[in-house]
Design an enzyme around this catalytic site. Structure first.
Site, mmCIF file in Angstrom:
data_model
loop_
_atom_site.group_PDB
_atom_site.id
_atom_site.type_symbol
_atom_site.label_atom_id
_atom_site.label_comp_id
_atom_site.label_asym_id
_atom_site.label_seq_id
_atom_site.Cartn_x
_atom_site.Cartn_y
_atom_site.Cartn_z
ATOM 1 N N ASP A 22 22.305 -11.130 17.204
ATOM 2 C CA ASP A 22 21.938 -10.078 16.252
ATOM 3 C C ASP A 22 22.881 -8.890 16.456
ATOM 4 O OD1 ASP A 22 19.795 -8.700 14.438
ATOM 5 O OD2 ASP A 22 20.163 -7.328 16.106
ATOM 6 N N GLU A 53 14.332 -9.531 8.082
ATOM 7 C CA GLU A 53 13.552 -10.287 7.093
ATOM 8 C C GLU A 53 14.259 -10.309 5.737
ATOM 9 O OE1 GLU A 53 10.993 -12.279 7.182
ATOM 10 O OE2 GLU A 53 10.445 -11.957 9.272
ATOM 11 N N GLU A 54 14.974 -9.215 5.412
ATOM 12 C CA GLU A 54 15.668 -9.153 4.116
ATOM 13 C C GLU A 54 16.869 -10.089 4.049
ATOM 14 O OE1 GLU A 54 14.387 -4.763 4.776
ATOM 15 O OE2 GLU A 54 14.581 -6.571 5.959
ATOM 16 N N ASP A 90 14.936 -18.008 14.367
ATOM 17 C CA ASP A 90 14.532 -18.884 13.254
ATOM 18 C C ASP A 90 15.738 -19.376 12.456
ATOM 19 O OD1 ASP A 90 11.850 -18.804 13.762
ATOM 20 O OD2 ASP A 90 11.296 -17.617 12.006
ATOM 21 N N LYS A 123 9.122 -24.596 15.407
ATOM 22 C CA LYS A 123 9.383 -24.192 14.027
ATOM 23 C C LYS A 123 10.636 -23.335 13.882
ATOM 24 C CE LYS A 123 5.230 -22.572 12.623
ATOM 25 N NZ LYS A 123 4.128 -22.275 11.701
ATOM 26 N N HIS A 238 -2.576 -14.849 10.038
ATOM 27 C CA HIS A 238 -1.464 -15.354 9.228
ATOM 28 C C HIS A 238 -1.946 -15.924 7.889
ATOM 29 C CE1 HIS A 238 0.340 -14.974 13.172
ATOM 30 N NE2 HIS A 238 1.527 -15.140 12.642
#
Length: 351
Positions: A22, A53-54, A90, A123, A238
């Protein structure tokens, strides 16, 4: 693997690693990471990316894969390394699972949330059509390397964000973890989950809370790694939060959205008579003590109804609603009426 070790140490073949980091983490720790690979004589490529997230999309996955292809890795012996928060882990997990169908990867979480959540399980995924993690798969990492010293450089709000996921496991499965968070929450926020020998009054609260959170998460995930059974206690918090989080981006972080969902569901549990008024108050007070939001104006009644309809679509036509039935114990319910939900919502908004 003795064969790989032989190859690595014989000088026949130089060790090579592709690292995705990152860009914020790169500014803080990039020089140390480069120094490490140089000192160990590892040929490496470090790709620093904005992982939020964007930006969590297939475009970023393809960007990574183009660079992997240029660097040219051995798909069995040269794992891709992801260093960053949950979004980074992720995205890289999905990229690795797509490259030559399955390239090993290693997770190095640098936030509290990713340390106790994204580092565990199989995941990976990206957002798609304004839906959270709509594209993804199940490919476990070759390893997760956990180092709490990364957490000391993240802002206080990010510590709270991670505490949301730890609280989830406490409420679902572990009364002792709930008591730890109640007693030591402020201390954990103040010390940013670092262990100090001078902290006798607190035991090693940072080590205890992270270890219990990860162990309880593994207990839940390991027997059901591919989610063949859709009844999952880890889905607490969630049900509504994915819709809320995507709707109000970037104003809420993941753990904050999860906590707002948990706060509402605590009211639902109370409205159903599953927990006492005192237990409900203890949970809400604990959330406040961890500096987590317990309500958000964006979490409207229409949004809740829409989120629960979406839930039915991807959970086999049942809501599969995990609810606390005490402190540290929970069950999954499929029979919560709309009238009960509406009553709980009114009380939640009033409070």
């Amino acid at each position: 693997d003795p064969q790989q070790l032989e190859l690595a140490t014989s000088g026949k073949r130089k060790l090579r690693r592709f690292i995705v980091i990152d860009e914020v983490v790169d500014k803080l720790y990039g020089s140390k990471v480069r120094e490490y690979f140089e000192e160990n004589n590892v040929q490496h490529k470090i790709l620093a990316l904005p992982t939020t997230e964007e930006t969590k999309s297939m475009d970023l996955v393809l960007n990574i894969l183009q660079e992997v292809q240029k660097f040219s890795i051995d798909r069995r012996t040269e794992p891709i390394i992801a260093i960053g928060g949950g979004v980074c882990l992720d995205i890289v997990g999905l990229a690795a699972s797509l490259y030559r169908r399955r390239t090993p990867y290693i997770r190095v979480p640098t936030t509290l949330l990713s340390y106790v959540d994204a580092s565990v399980g199989a995941k990976n995924g990206v957002n798609f059509l304004q839906c959270k993690n709509k594209l993804g798969g199940y490919t476990p990492p070759a390893a997760s390397f956990l180092d709490r010293s990364f957490i000391q450089s993240i802002p206080r709000r990010h510590i709270s964000n991670g505490l949301g996921e730890i609280l989830k496991m406490a409420l679902m499965k572990h009364r002792g973890l709930f008591e730890l968070l109640k007693s030591h929450g402020k201390y954990l926020l103040d010390t940013k989950f670092q262990s100090y020998s001078s902290s006798a009054d607190h035991g090693d609260a940072a080590l205890q809370t992270t270890r219990i959170a990860i162990e309880t998460m593994l207990e839940e995930l390991a027997p059901n790694l591919w989610e063949d059974d859709l009844d999952r206690l880890v889905d607490f918090g969630h049900l509504i939060s994915p819709e809320l989080e995507m709707r109000v981006l970037p104003s809420l972080m993941h753990g904050e959205a999860v906590n707002i969902d948990m706060a509402f569901m605590t009211y639902v549990a109370h409205a159903r008579g599953l927990i006492t008024t005192e237990e409900k108050e203890q949970i809400i007070q604990c959330m406040r003590g961890l500096e987590l939001p317990v309500w958000h104006g964006g979490c409207s009644w229409p949004l809740i109804k829409r989120a629960l309809m979406e839930r039915l679509k991807h959970s086999g036509g049942q809501p599969r609603m995990p609810l606390p039935t005490g402190l540290g114990v929970a069950e999954i319910f499929n029979d919560t009426s709309e009238e009960t939900l509406a009553r709980a919502y009114k009380l939640w908004v009033r409070d």
